[in-house]
Design a protein around this motif. Structure first.
Motif, PDB file in Angstrom:
ATOM      1  N   LEU A   6       0.826  -1.207   0.000  1.00 18.56           N
ATOM      2  CA  LEU A   6       0.000   0.000   0.000  1.00 18.56           C
ATOM      3  C   LEU A   6       0.862   1.260   0.000  1.00 18.56           C
ATOM      4  CD1 LEU A   6      -2.778   1.317   0.126  1.00 18.56           C
ATOM      5  CD2 LEU A   6      -2.737   1.020   2.617  1.00 18.56           C
ATOM      6  N   CYS A   7       1.951   1.224   0.744  1.00 16.52           N
ATOM      7  CA  CYS A   7       2.875   2.363   0.745  1.00 16.52           C
ATOM      8  C   CYS A   7       3.448   2.595  -0.649  1.00 16.52           C
ATOM      9  CB  CYS A   7       4.006   2.119   1.748  1.00 16.52           C
ATOM     10  SG  CYS A   7       3.495   2.218   3.487  1.00 16.52           S
ATOM     11  N   GLY A   8       3.804   1.512  -1.312  1.00 18.83           N
ATOM     12  CA  GLY A   8       4.294   1.646  -2.683  1.00 18.83           C
ATOM     13  C   GLY A   8       3.228   2.167  -3.622  1.00 18.83           C
ATOM     14  N   LEU A   9       1.989   1.725  -3.408  1.00 23.35           N
ATOM     15  CA  LEU A   9       0.875   2.152  -4.258  1.00 23.35           C
ATOM     16  C   LEU A   9       0.671   3.660  -4.199  1.00 23.35           C
ATOM     17  CD1 LEU A   9      -1.798   1.841  -5.878  1.00 23.35           C
ATOM     18  CD2 LEU A   9      -2.917   1.294  -3.695  1.00 23.35           C
ATOM     19  N   VAL A  10       0.636   4.232  -2.995  1.00 21.89           N
ATOM     20  CA  VAL A  10       0.325   5.659  -2.884  1.00 21.89           C
ATOM     21  C   VAL A  10       1.440   6.541  -3.424  1.00 21.89           C
ATOM     22  CG1 VAL A  10      -1.271   5.324  -0.958  1.00 21.89           C
ATOM     23  CG2 VAL A  10       1.140   5.748  -0.479  1.00 21.89           C
ATOM     24  N   VAL A  11       2.662   6.027  -3.454  1.00 17.98           N
ATOM     25  CA  VAL A  11       3.762   6.807  -4.023  1.00 17.98           C
ATOM     26  C   VAL A  11       3.706   6.816  -5.545  1.00 17.98           C
ATOM     27  CG1 VAL A  11       6.270   6.957  -4.284  1.00 17.98           C
ATOM     28  CG2 VAL A  11       5.283   6.482  -2.037  1.00 17.98           C
ATOM     29  N   VAL A  12       3.438   5.645  -6.152  1.00 18.63           N
ATOM     30  CA  VAL A  12       3.456   5.552  -7.621  1.00 18.63           C
ATOM     31  C   VAL A  12       2.112   5.904  -8.239  1.00 18.63           C
ATOM     32  CG1 VAL A  12       5.197   3.737  -7.502  1.00 18.63           C
ATOM     33  CG2 VAL A  12       2.799   3.092  -7.727  1.00 18.63           C
ATOM     34  N   PHE A  13       1.060   6.024  -7.414  1.00 18.92           N
ATOM     35  CA  PHE A  13      -0.274   6.280  -7.946  1.00 18.92           C
ATOM     36  C   PHE A  13      -0.344   7.433  -8.942  1.00 18.92           C
ATOM     37  CE2 PHE A  13      -3.883   9.200  -7.268  1.00 18.92           C
ATOM     38  CZ  PHE A  13      -4.852   8.519  -7.978  1.00 18.92           C
ATOM     39  N   PRO A  14       0.266   8.604  -8.665  1.00 19.25           N
ATOM     40  CA  PRO A  14       0.122   9.701  -9.632  1.00 19.25           C
ATOM     41  C   PRO A  14       0.884   9.485 -10.930  1.00 19.25           C
ATOM     42  CG  PRO A  14       0.802  10.495  -7.447  1.00 19.25           C
ATOM     43  CD  PRO A  14       1.010   9.028  -7.481  1.00 19.25           C
ATOM     44  N   SER A  16       1.859   6.144 -12.510  1.00 21.22           N
ATOM     45  CA  SER A  16       1.747   4.940 -13.335  1.00 21.22           C
ATOM     46  C   SER A  16       0.456   4.184 -13.078  1.00 21.22           C
ATOM     47  CB  SER A  16       2.951   4.021 -13.086  1.00 21.22           C
ATOM     48  OG  SER A  16       2.803   2.804 -13.764  1.00 21.22           O
ATOM     49  N   VAL A  17      -0.363   4.068 -14.113  1.00 21.96           N
ATOM     50  CA  VAL A  17      -1.581   3.276 -14.025  1.00 21.96           C
ATOM     51  C   VAL A  17      -1.240   1.799 -13.860  1.00 21.96           C
ATOM     52  CG1 VAL A  17      -3.623   2.521 -15.294  1.00 21.96           C
ATOM     53  CG2 VAL A  17      -2.938   4.924 -15.370  1.00 21.96           C
ATOM     54  N   ALA A  18      -0.284   1.321 -14.640  1.00 23.41           N
ATOM     55  CA  ALA A  18       0.072  -0.102 -14.618  1.00 23.41           C
ATOM     56  C   ALA A  18       0.607  -0.518 -13.249  1.00 23.41           C
ATOM     57  CB  ALA A  18       1.093  -0.408 -15.709  1.00 23.41           C
ATOM     58  N   ALA A  19       1.532   0.298 -12.695  1.00 23.28           N
ATOM     59  CA  ALA A  19       2.129  -0.045 -11.408  1.00 23.28           C
ATOM     60  C   ALA A  19       1.105   0.001 -10.284  1.00 23.28           C
ATOM     61  CB  ALA A  19       3.294   0.902 -11.106  1.00 23.28           C
ATOM     62  N   SER A  20       0.267   1.019 -10.278  1.00 22.61           N
ATOM     63  CA  SER A  20      -0.743   1.118  -9.223  1.00 22.61           C
ATOM     64  C   SER A  20      -1.777   0.007  -9.345  1.00 22.61           C
ATOM     65  CB  SER A  20      -1.414   2.491  -9.242  1.00 22.61           C
ATOM     66  OG  SER A  20      -1.929   2.795 -10.518  1.00 22.61           O
ATOM     67  N   ASN A  21      -2.132  -0.369 -10.574  1.00 20.42           N
ATOM     68  CA  ASN A  21      -3.051  -1.500 -10.764  1.00 20.42           C
ATOM     69  C   ASN A  21      -2.439  -2.790 -10.234  1.00 20.42           C
ATOM     70  OD1 ASN A  21      -5.400  -0.473 -11.838  1.00 20.42           O
ATOM     71  ND2 ASN A  21      -4.746  -0.635 -13.953  1.00 20.42           N
ATOM     72  N   ALA A  22      -1.161  -3.008 -10.545  1.00 17.97           N
ATOM     73  CA  ALA A  22      -0.482  -4.226 -10.102  1.00 17.97           C
ATOM     74  C   ALA A  22      -0.407  -4.285  -8.575  1.00 17.97           C
ATOM     75  CB  ALA A  22       0.914  -4.292 -10.714  1.00 17.97           C
ATOM     76  N   LEU A  23      -0.048  -3.168  -7.949  1.00 22.28           N
ATOM     77  CA  LEU A  23       0.069  -3.148  -6.495  1.00 22.28           C
ATOM     78  C   LEU A  23      -1.292  -3.309  -5.819  1.00 22.28           C
ATOM     79  CD1 LEU A  23       2.704  -0.287  -6.183  1.00 22.28           C
ATOM     80  CD2 LEU A  23       3.024  -2.675  -5.523  1.00 22.28           C
ATOM     81  N   LEU A  24      -2.306  -2.611  -6.339  1.00 22.50           N
ATOM     82  CA  LEU A  24      -3.638  -2.744  -5.751  1.00 22.50           C
ATOM     83  C   LEU A  24      -4.201  -4.139  -5.978  1.00 22.50           C
ATOM     84  CD1 LEU A  24      -5.822  -1.273  -4.184  1.00 22.50           C
ATOM     85  CD2 LEU A  24      -6.809  -0.524  -6.345  1.00 22.50           C
ATOM     86  N   GLY A  25      -3.906  -4.724  -7.141  1.00 16.30           N
ATOM     87  CA  GLY A  25      -4.322  -6.097  -7.395  1.00 16.30           C
ATOM     88  C   GLY A  25      -3.664  -7.064  -6.429  1.00 16.30           C
ATOM     89  N   GLY A  26      -2.379  -6.833  -6.137  1.00 15.96           N
ATOM     90  CA  GLY A  26      -1.681  -7.675  -5.161  1.00 15.96           C
ATOM     91  C   GLY A  26      -2.285  -7.535  -3.776  1.00 15.96           C
ATOM     92  N   GLU A 375     -15.756   5.090 -12.403  1.00 17.39           N
ATOM     93  CA  GLU A 375     -15.335   4.053 -13.339  1.00 17.39           C
ATOM     94  C   GLU A 375     -13.989   4.360 -13.987  1.00 17.39           C
ATOM     95  OE1 GLU A 375     -18.455   3.093 -16.077  1.00 17.39           O
ATOM     96  OE2 GLU A 375     -19.937   2.836 -14.482  1.00 17.39           O
ATOM     97  N   GLN A 376     -13.416   5.518 -13.679  1.00 16.04           N
ATOM     98  CA  GLN A 376     -12.100   5.856 -14.192  1.00 16.04           C
ATOM     99  C   GLN A 376     -11.038   5.384 -13.210  1.00 16.04           C
ATOM    100  OE1 GLN A 376     -12.821   9.981 -16.606  1.00 16.04           O
ATOM    101  NE2 GLN A 376     -12.728  10.118 -14.395  1.00 16.04           N
ATOM    102  N   HIS A 377      -9.873   5.014 -13.742  1.00 14.24           N
ATOM    103  CA  HIS A 377      -8.837   4.473 -12.863  1.00 14.24           C
ATOM    104  C   HIS A 377      -8.365   5.498 -11.837  1.00 14.24           C
ATOM    105  CE1 HIS A 377      -4.602   3.881 -11.703  1.00 14.24           C
ATOM    106  NE2 HIS A 377      -4.994   2.642 -11.520  1.00 14.24           N
ATOM    107  N   GLY A 378      -7.926   6.677 -12.306  1.00 14.48           N
ATOM    108  CA  GLY A 378      -7.336   7.647 -11.395  1.00 14.48           C
ATOM    109  C   GLY A 378      -8.288   8.096 -10.311  1.00 14.48           C
ATOM    110  N   THR A 379      -9.455   8.586 -10.702  1.00 17.74           N
ATOM    111  CA  THR A 379     -10.417   9.071  -9.723  1.00 17.74           C
ATOM    112  C   THR A 379     -11.007   7.929  -8.896  1.00 17.74           C
ATOM    113  OG1 THR A 379     -12.113   9.045 -11.460  1.00 17.74           O
ATOM    114  CG2 THR A 379     -11.019  11.135 -11.030  1.00 17.74           C
TER     115      THR A 379
END
Length: 402
Positions: A6-14, A16-26, A375-379
């Motif tokens: 989760l810590c990694g997710l919030v840093v990369v969220f702004p 990379s869509v791919a990285a945040s999706n992968a981390l949130l999926g994990g 339904e949008q990834h970012g928001t």
């Protein structure tokens, strides 16, 4: 493990869509396998039952709407894009420790600040992006894109404004300066719905603090509102507001080709619903229904919609109406109202994350008028994060009292 992801997710969220999706999926996968999702769902049901009912009603209707959809294949894709909302129960358990909530918020602020710096560099053409969500030097919104930029940073700036009131000295000024920076970049971008989100959140935060502090404490935030007004009339936002006024005039005089294409999409969505007034066109049925309406009304095809069939009307209220009729509109509005009601009660708590649920609800209510927000990834992902953080602002005893 989940907390570090989760810590990694919030840093990369702004960034990379791919990285945040992968981390949130994990996070979601580990949470389901490890029983965190089950525990979080029980927590939601026990402490936030009305909101849980509203969420079940909305997404349950989305699932049921596949049965009468005119395009089930597209409906399955729409449904599949909602997967990140399943992470809310996992986050509730993962963030149950206040220390970890503080760390996550600080890392999220670090990531958003770094991305804001990237936007400044983009604005001066020091760095560049190639066709990323309309982001460019004239619309410097970085990797978030102009549609979701004002939404994300409007919530964050509102939280910083609130945090500043809870601090003193240089820390207060630092929070307010950072919020001011975010607002300036929002109003320098082209997302006009972002202007409304930022102003609505700013107004609510100011109103809530108006009765809790002396008039002197209002000088800086009121000054910021004057600056925002100046930006709308003489600064970067002036051109965008002039375009809006011209589009309103064109729509008033029936010149659809010169009006904002979103308004044409709203007309199309209402006509699509009128063709199926009871249950709507079903989940995934909007594109085919819109195409049929445009074929019947060639005038609507002029301008930006010439040769284009919208996948959604850039409006969650209209989309819910077209998809599932009045039941769908009622379900979505109930979700928004209950979200706002719960957030309003939590905002009075004396904790660093207390206003997040309310601010996210305000942003959702406003932005849903102009975009498929949830339904949008970012928001959508940002709503999931702020909802979970905000729901944990109160203690278990305080949540039980509600």
């Amino acid at each position: 493990m989940v907390r570090w992801l989760l810590c990694g997710l919030v840093v990369v969220f702004p960034f990379s869509v791919a990285a945040s999706n992968a981390l949130l999926g994990g996070i979601l996968g580990i949470g389901i396998l490890g029983g965190l999702w089950r525990d979080g769902a029980r927590l939601m049901w026990a402490d936030y039952r009305p909101l849980t009912w509203a969420m079940l009603a909305y997404w349950g209707l989305m699932l049921a709407g596949l049965s009468w959809s005119t395009d089930r294949a597209w409906g399955l894709q729409v449904l599949g894009h909602q997967w990140f909302w399943l992470a809310v129960p996992v986050l509730l358990v993962t963030l149950n420790d206040a220390c970890w909530r503080f760390r996550v918020l600080m890392l999220l602020s670090f990531g958003l600040t770094a991305h804001l710096l990237f936007c400044v560099l983009q604005m001066f053409s020091i760095v560049s992006l190639v066709d990323f969500g309309g982001s460019n030097a004239d619309d410097a919104t970085g990797y978030i894109g102009h549609i979701g930029f004002g939404f994300v940073y409007g919530i964050w700036a509102g939280w910083l404004l609130h945090r500043g009131w809870m601090m003193a000295g240089w820390k207060r000024w630092g929070m307010w300066l950072l919020a001011s920076w975010a607002w300036v970049i929002i109003f320098a971008a082209q997302g006009r719905s972002g202007y409304l989100v930022a102003l609505a959140i700013m107004a609510v935060v100011l109103w809530r603090h108006l009765f809790a502090t002396g008039w002197k404490a209002l000088l800086l935030p009121l000054g910021l509102m004057v600056v925002m007004g100046a930006l709308l009339t003489t600064g970067p936002g002036k051109e965008r507001m002039a375009v809006t006024l011209n589009e309103v005039s064109a729509m008033w005089h029936g010149e659809v080709g010169h009006a904002n294409p979103r308004w044409t999409m709203w007309i199309v969505s209402v006509d699509a619903w009128l063709e199926h007034p009871l249950l709507g066109v079903g989940t995934g049925g909007f594109p085919s229904a819109a195409a049929a309406v445009l074929d019947k009304q060639p005038l609507l095809k002029s301008g930006a919609l010439a040769g284009y069939t919208p996948a959604h009307p850039h409006n969650m209220y209209m989309l819910s109406l077209a998809r599932w009729g009045l039941f769908g509109l009622a379900a979505f509005m109930a979700l928004v109202v209950i979200w706002l009601r719960s957030g309003w009660r939590l905002a009075g708590q004396d904790s660093f994350e207390s206003p997040l649920m309310l601010l996210a609800g305000i942003a959702l209510a406003v932005d849903a008028c102009f975009a498929p927000t949830i339904e949008q990834h970012g928001t959508g992902v940002f709503l999931v994060l702020t909802l979970a953080l905000g729901m944990l602002a109160a203690t278990s005893r305080q949540r039980a009292e509600r």
